[in-house]
Design a protein around this motif. Sequence first.
Motif, PDB file in Angstrom:
ATOM      1  N   ARG A  20       0.248   0.323  -1.663  1.00 52.19           N
ATOM      2  CA  ARG A  20       1.442   0.321  -2.511  1.00 52.19           C
ATOM      3  C   ARG A  20       2.327   1.543  -2.304  1.00 52.19           C
ATOM      4  O   ARG A  20       3.539   1.456  -2.421  1.00 52.19           O
ATOM      5  CB  ARG A  20       1.051   0.187  -3.970  1.00 52.19           C
ATOM      6  CG  ARG A  20       0.422  -1.151  -4.283  1.00 52.19           C
ATOM      7  CD  ARG A  20       0.122  -1.246  -5.752  1.00 52.19           C
ATOM      8  NE  ARG A  20       1.335  -1.001  -6.510  1.00 52.19           N
ATOM      9  CZ  ARG A  20       2.004  -1.929  -7.181  1.00 52.19           C
ATOM     10  NH1 ARG A  20       1.556  -3.142  -7.208  1.00 52.19           N
ATOM     11  NH2 ARG A  20       3.094  -1.635  -7.834  1.00 52.19           N
ATOM     12  N   SER A  21       1.730   2.671  -1.972  1.00 47.21           N
ATOM     13  CA  SER A  21       2.527   3.879  -1.792  1.00 47.21           C
ATOM     14  C   SER A  21       3.402   3.811  -0.542  1.00 47.21           C
ATOM     15  O   SER A  21       4.356   4.560  -0.418  1.00 47.21           O
ATOM     16  CB  SER A  21       1.632   5.111  -1.742  1.00 47.21           C
ATOM     17  OG  SER A  21       0.796   5.063  -0.603  1.00 47.21           O
ATOM     18  N   LEU A  22       3.087   2.924   0.374  1.00 52.13           N
ATOM     19  CA  LEU A  22       3.845   2.846   1.630  1.00 52.13           C
ATOM     20  C   LEU A  22       4.566   1.516   1.840  1.00 52.13           C
ATOM     21  O   LEU A  22       5.298   1.376   2.811  1.00 52.13           O
ATOM     22  CB  LEU A  22       2.911   3.107   2.812  1.00 52.13           C
ATOM     23  CG  LEU A  22       2.317   4.506   2.866  1.00 52.13           C
ATOM     24  CD1 LEU A  22       1.341   4.619   4.017  1.00 52.13           C
ATOM     25  CD2 LEU A  22       3.404   5.545   2.997  1.00 52.13           C
ATOM     26  N   ASP A  23       4.386   0.556   0.958  1.00 53.43           N
ATOM     27  CA  ASP A  23       5.021  -0.751   1.150  1.00 53.43           C
ATOM     28  C   ASP A  23       6.538  -0.644   1.299  1.00 53.43           C
ATOM     29  O   ASP A  23       7.140  -1.334   2.108  1.00 53.43           O
ATOM     30  CB  ASP A  23       4.670  -1.707   0.007  1.00 53.43           C
ATOM     31  CG  ASP A  23       3.303  -2.336   0.180  1.00 53.43           C
ATOM     32  OD1 ASP A  23       2.714  -2.193   1.279  1.00 53.43           O
ATOM     33  OD2 ASP A  23       2.818  -2.973  -0.778  1.00 53.43           O
ATOM     34  N   GLY A  24       7.172   0.229   0.536  1.00 56.76           N
ATOM     35  CA  GLY A  24       8.617   0.399   0.646  1.00 56.76           C
ATOM     36  C   GLY A  24       9.025   0.921   2.011  1.00 56.76           C
ATOM     37  O   GLY A  24      10.035   0.498   2.574  1.00 56.76           O
ATOM     38  N   ILE A  25       8.235   1.821   2.560  1.00 51.03           N
ATOM     39  CA  ILE A  25       8.524   2.353   3.893  1.00 51.03           C
ATOM     40  C   ILE A  25       8.388   1.248   4.933  1.00 51.03           C
ATOM     41  O   ILE A  25       9.214   1.135   5.844  1.00 51.03           O
ATOM     42  CB  ILE A  25       7.590   3.539   4.234  1.00 51.03           C
ATOM     43  CG1 ILE A  25       7.750   4.655   3.198  1.00 51.03           C
ATOM     44  CG2 ILE A  25       7.830   4.032   5.646  1.00 51.03           C
ATOM     45  CD1 ILE A  25       9.140   5.234   3.087  1.00 51.03           C
ATOM     46  N   PHE A  26       7.371   0.410   4.800  1.00 49.35           N
ATOM     47  CA  PHE A  26       7.219  -0.719   5.722  1.00 49.35           C
ATOM     48  C   PHE A  26       8.434  -1.641   5.643  1.00 49.35           C
ATOM     49  O   PHE A  26       8.938  -2.114   6.661  1.00 49.35           O
ATOM     50  CB  PHE A  26       5.944  -1.521   5.424  1.00 49.35           C
ATOM     51  CG  PHE A  26       4.676  -0.845   5.881  1.00 49.35           C
ATOM     52  CD1 PHE A  26       4.497  -0.485   7.206  1.00 49.35           C
ATOM     53  CD2 PHE A  26       3.654  -0.587   4.983  1.00 49.35           C
ATOM     54  CE1 PHE A  26       3.328   0.131   7.631  1.00 49.35           C
ATOM     55  CE2 PHE A  26       2.480   0.024   5.399  1.00 49.35           C
ATOM     56  CZ  PHE A  26       2.315   0.383   6.724  1.00 49.35           C
ATOM     57  N   ARG A  27       8.943  -1.891   4.421  1.00 42.37           N
ATOM     58  CA  ARG A  27      10.135  -2.746   4.280  1.00 42.37           C
ATOM     59  C   ARG A  27      11.338  -2.114   4.964  1.00 42.37           C
ATOM     60  O   ARG A  27      12.129  -2.802   5.598  1.00 42.37           O
ATOM     61  CB  ARG A  27      10.431  -3.010   2.803  1.00 42.37           C
ATOM     62  CG  ARG A  27       9.534  -4.045   2.172  1.00 42.37           C
ATOM     63  CD  ARG A  27      10.041  -4.505   0.810  1.00 42.37           C
ATOM     64  NE  ARG A  27      10.319  -3.429  -0.112  1.00 42.37           N
ATOM     65  CZ  ARG A  27       9.415  -2.854  -0.916  1.00 42.37           C
ATOM     66  NH1 ARG A  27       8.167  -3.275  -0.896  1.00 42.37           N
ATOM     67  NH2 ARG A  27       9.769  -1.888  -1.732  1.00 42.37           N
ATOM     68  N   LEU A  28      11.488  -0.788   4.840  1.00 42.53           N
ATOM     69  CA  LEU A  28      12.597  -0.095   5.501  1.00 42.53           C
ATOM     70  C   LEU A  28      12.518  -0.238   7.014  1.00 42.53           C
ATOM     71  O   LEU A  28      13.523  -0.503   7.681  1.00 42.53           O
ATOM     72  CB  LEU A  28      12.586   1.393   5.152  1.00 42.53           C
ATOM     73  CG  LEU A  28      13.266   1.796   3.872  1.00 42.53           C
ATOM     74  CD1 LEU A  28      13.036   3.270   3.593  1.00 42.53           C
ATOM     75  CD2 LEU A  28      14.734   1.483   3.916  1.00 42.53           C
TER      76      LEU A  28
END
Length: 119
Positions: A20-28
Amino acid sequence: MLNTASNRNRSVQVHERADRSLDGIFRLIEAAGQPKPLAEVLGAMCADVSMIAAADVVSVYVRDTEGDGQVFTMRGNVGFPADSVGRVHLRQGEGITGFVAEKLLPVSVAVADRDEHYK
């Protein structure tokens, strides 16, 4: 004696989906690699950053050369009117974006429209 190679391997963690801490980075990363028009990609990236940072306004400016110098043109945005994209231009030192370009360092402000650099 400790095996330093195995100790080094223990300090490396490979992050995968559902972290969860990196999901946003993966989306970017995914948004940046989409074979779509630049405006669409930058808009999607702004939306992702807005969710990651819980920010009401996120803008991406692209540096262009114009006449006697450089200008930063808003090319992606969440939070401002859609017709701002492509029409808002700032020079180095102008607005918070121009201030960041001048300093070449990240800048955070608590409330943007109360900051002395806001335009």
